[in-house]
Design an enzyme around this catalytic site. Structure first.
Site, PDB file in Angstrom:
ATOM      1  N   TYR A 129     -95.058 -42.488  56.380  1.00  0.00           N
ATOM      2  CA  TYR A 129     -94.269 -43.638  56.836  1.00  0.00           C
ATOM      3  C   TYR A 129     -94.965 -44.948  56.468  1.00  0.00           C
ATOM      4  CZ  TYR A 129     -91.380 -46.446  60.024  1.00  0.00           C
ATOM      5  OH  TYR A 129     -90.507 -47.371  60.552  1.00  0.00           O
ATOM      6  N   SER A 158     -92.295 -52.544  58.574  1.00  0.00           N
ATOM      7  CA  SER A 158     -92.857 -52.111  59.855  1.00  0.00           C
ATOM      8  C   SER A 158     -94.258 -52.674  59.996  1.00  0.00           C
ATOM      9  CB  SER A 158     -92.896 -50.580  59.907  1.00  0.00           C
ATOM     10  OG  SER A 158     -93.668 -50.114  60.990  1.00  0.00           O
TER      11      SER A 158
END
Length: 317
Positions: A186, A173
């Protein structure tokens, strides 16, 4: 004398690879044929995983779907077959469970064959402020977003090494390139997944397995249910990406054997700026782009969902 020779050889190789990569910037690299390849996708029940599966199936690959939700996984299987997928196999697999990963991996090897393209896409997000994240959710995030990559690599990489043929894809990501407040768990896992796959890339080169490729994918926020409620202050600068677009980019990166895929490309500029600017200057840019508030609505929706869940539990009791 040895040092001079070693330096000259290194400079020569650097020049060769620079010219080689420059040529492919001008002349598109010939895309490889994936017909007959066995592609395994984790988290295939929805979002990027589903769209990627559909595209690979349409290209003639044998597609193996892993998902924790059996109903969603079967729907992906149906859609992939509709797009021309002849060989599509669906397996229920909890990627937070190491023993289950190894068990289902053995089942795949017996029933389908050796996986040649592995796409680690399964992921979860909590999206709370650091001190509000339950300990068990921190552990679950690392189990799904990072440790599952270790276990799937260990399960399928030996056959790739033996054949000196394969491709490992890590869906990281943009949050794995720079930390994002409100996404501490995350970001941590995506940094770790990025680091694992990049280190493995160089390890494979070290043992002369150059025919095994790796691709690390770092998209900005993708418009899937996973980030429902995330808002972008200036979408024309940092757009919310559509899952079909991202999936096609991932497939193209595999076909062209790209090592890194950052979407959109302007994120590269932000990564470079992070290295050049002070923390205070970076904070100013974070506020300008609205990154500091992008998770606010997401958190509000999560609180609402949790409140509804708690109410249902009370009524059931």
């Amino acid at each position: 004398m040895e040092a001079i020779w070693d330096t000259s050889l290194t400079l020569g190789k650097l020049l060769y690879y620079f010219l080689d990569s420059s040529v492919y910037k001008i002349i598109p690299k010939r895309k490889k044929n994936v017909a007959g390849e066995i592609v395994l996708i984790t988290g295939a029940g929805s979002g990027i995983g589903r769209q990627t599966a559909i595209i690979f199936a349409s290209l003639g690959a044998t597609v193996v779907l892993w998902g924790i939700n059996e109903e969603d996984n079967m729907e992906t299987c149906r859609l992939a077959k509709e797009k021309g997928g002849v060989k599509v196999f669906a397996y229920k697999c909890d990627c937070s469970n190491r023993q289950e990963i190894y068990r289902v991996a053995d089942q795949v090897k017996k029933e389908v064959g050796d996986v040649t393209i592995l796409i680690n896409n399964a992921g979860i997000v909590v999206g709370k402020l650091f001190l509000d994240i339950p300990d068990e959710m921190v552990e679950k995030s690392f189990l799904v977003n990072v440790l599952s990559h270790f276990w799937t690599y260990k399960a399928f990489l030996p056959a790739m090494i033996k054949a000196n043929h394969g491709h490992l894809v890590c869906i990281s990501s943009a949050a794995g390139l720079f930390g994002i407040g409100g996404l501490t768990e995350y970001s941590s896992t995506k940094f770790a997944a990025f680091g694992l796959t990049e280190a493995l890339l160089f390890e494979l080169k070290m043992i002369n397995k150059s025919k095994i490729n790796t691709t690390i994918v770092c998209p900005l926020f993708v418009n899937t249910g996973m980030f429902d409620g995330v808002t972008i202050k200036y979408p024309f600068l940092l757009p919310l990406l559509e899952q079909e677009y991202v999936a096609q980019k991932i497939v193209n990166a595999v076909l062209e054997e790209q090592n890194y895929l950052i979407i959109p490309k302007r994120v590269w500029f932000l990564v470079i700026l992070k290295q050049l600017l002070s923390v205070s200057m970076t904070s100013v840019l974070v506020k300008f782009f609205g990154v500091d508030t992008c998770m606010d609505l997401f958190r509000e929706r999560m609180k609402a969902k949790e409140a509804v869940t708690e109410t249902k539990k009370k009524h059931q009791n």
